[in-house]
Design an enzyme around this catalytic site. Structure first.
Site, PDB file in Angstrom:
ATOM      1  N   HIS A 199       0.871  -1.181   0.000  1.00 11.49           N
ATOM      2  CA  HIS A 199       0.000   0.000   0.000  1.00 11.49           C
ATOM      3  C   HIS A 199       0.907   1.229   0.000  1.00 11.49           C
ATOM      4  O   HIS A 199       1.425   1.634   1.041  1.00 11.49           O
ATOM      5  CB  HIS A 199      -0.885  -0.030   1.252  1.00 11.49           C
ATOM      6  CG  HIS A 199      -1.891   1.071   1.322  1.00 11.49           C
ATOM      7  ND1 HIS A 199      -3.248   0.826   1.364  1.00 11.49           N
ATOM      8  CD2 HIS A 199      -1.765   2.416   1.371  1.00 11.49           C
ATOM      9  CE1 HIS A 199      -3.905   1.973   1.440  1.00 11.49           C
ATOM     10  NE2 HIS A 199      -3.016   2.962   1.450  1.00 11.49           N
ATOM     11  N   CYS A 212      -4.151  10.375   4.970  1.00 11.90           N
ATOM     12  CA  CYS A 212      -4.338   9.798   6.302  1.00 11.90           C
ATOM     13  C   CYS A 212      -4.653  10.915   7.275  1.00 11.90           C
ATOM     14  O   CYS A 212      -3.878  11.867   7.398  1.00 11.90           O
ATOM     15  CB  CYS A 212      -3.087   9.048   6.760  1.00 11.90           C
ATOM     16  SG  CYS A 212      -3.229   8.394   8.433  1.00 11.90           S
TER      17      CYS A 212
END
Length: 313
Positions: free
Chosen positions: A220, A253
């Site tokens: 990822h 994030c």
């Protein structure tokens, strides 16, 4: 602009014949959006992704709405897409309560989210690394008892905004603990996008040496420094066949401000097509989906491939 015969297919040696794209745009991609995205728009996004040929689409998260308000509609969204034929719809669960909510709706694929560093574990979970692993253990055990597929995300595998470089052995310890706990699959997260190809291959090699098989690993990558595709190729050369990506390059994030967008699914598919690697994804339909979603969000997609194929400014 689509040009017939491009990308030209020129296979490289020792690469997988097929790659499974683990599409995270509907969850990881949208969770940071400040303006609430309507539930029906999210459902349509997932349906369009499925129509483009993606068969693993992370749908939502069963975290407390207080922490990720954008995903507060998980109970409303999941039933709208749960009948998509041939599509796995993993959902993120933080604890047993989240798992119970997911089970009530019939979810069969779940993911937990761990950290390789103490700083991020504290920021994201308000726990130490070991405390978070202890929290996940009953979740994983219950999920396995119900025959669910369990993935574990490991954040900060290559660098941490507070701690800097992350020792490889530190990442391996967390990965082994999660695998021993019963997780089926591990996703190695470059949360702030600082990985480089040699680092990727070193981590994968060390994991293998410590008994973690490549078949259990996905990657990822974030494209903060423009390294996501190079890092992906390094992982493919090692034998990894699961790659996380986000349609249109959406996402970041909320707990790591230096984390910019995920690897764009379109950019990944373009590279894989050129290498002759099968993904089952229709790049034209996928690009059209990301252009549509960009319109819903009111800004252009950051994906270079989306821009190139759609004349998007």
């Amino acid at each position: 602009m689509t040009v017939q015969g491009l990308p030209m297919v020129v296979p490289a040696q020792d690469l997988p014949a097929r790659v499974r794209i683990y599409e995270v745009g509907a969850r990881d991609g949208l969770q940071n959006e400040k303006a609430t995205v309507p539930t029906e728009v999210k459902a349509e996004f997932i349906r369009r992704l499925a129509d483009a040929g993606l068969t693993t689409i992370e749908a939502t998260s069963f975290v407390h709405p207080k922490w990720v308000p954008q995903l507060a509609d998980a109970e409303q969204l999941f039933p709208l897409v749960s009948d998509l034929p041939g599509v796995h719809l993993p959902v993120l669960v933080p604890n047993e309560r989240g798992l119970d909510r997911a089970l009530t709706l019939g979810a069969r694929h779940i993911a937990v989210f761990a950290s390789a560093t103490e700083s991020f574990a504290k920021a994201n979970l308000n726990r130490t690394v070991d405390e978070s692993l202890a929290m996940f253990e009953p979740v994983v055990q219950k999920a396995r008892a119900d025959r669910l597929h369990v993935r574990a995300y490991i954040s900060m595998c290559f660098g941490d905004p507070w701690e800097g470089a992350v020792p490889i052995h530190q990442v391996v310890r967390v990965c082994k603990a999660l695998l021993d706990m019963g997780c089926d699959e591990l996703s190695l997260g470059d949360t702030i996008g600082v990985a480089t190809p040699g680092h990727v291959q070193s981590l994968l090699a060390e994991l293998n040496e410590e008994g973690v098989p490549t078949s259990a690993l996905g990657v990822h990558f974030h494209d903060t420094y423009g390294q996501a595709l190079a890092n992906t190729l390094a992982a493919l050369q090692h034998g990894v066949t699961t790659v996380d990506a986000s349609a249109g390059g959406l996402g970041g994030c909320p707990y790591a401000k230096s984390a910019t967008g995920n690897l764009a699914t379109e950019d990944l598919v373009w590279m894989l097509q050129g290498l002759g690697i099968d993904t089952g994804v229709d790049l034209g339909r996928l690009t059209a989906t990301s252009v549509w979603m960009a319109g819903q969000l009111g800004r252009p997609s950051p994906s270079r491939t989306v821009k190139a194929l759609s004349h998007q400014e």
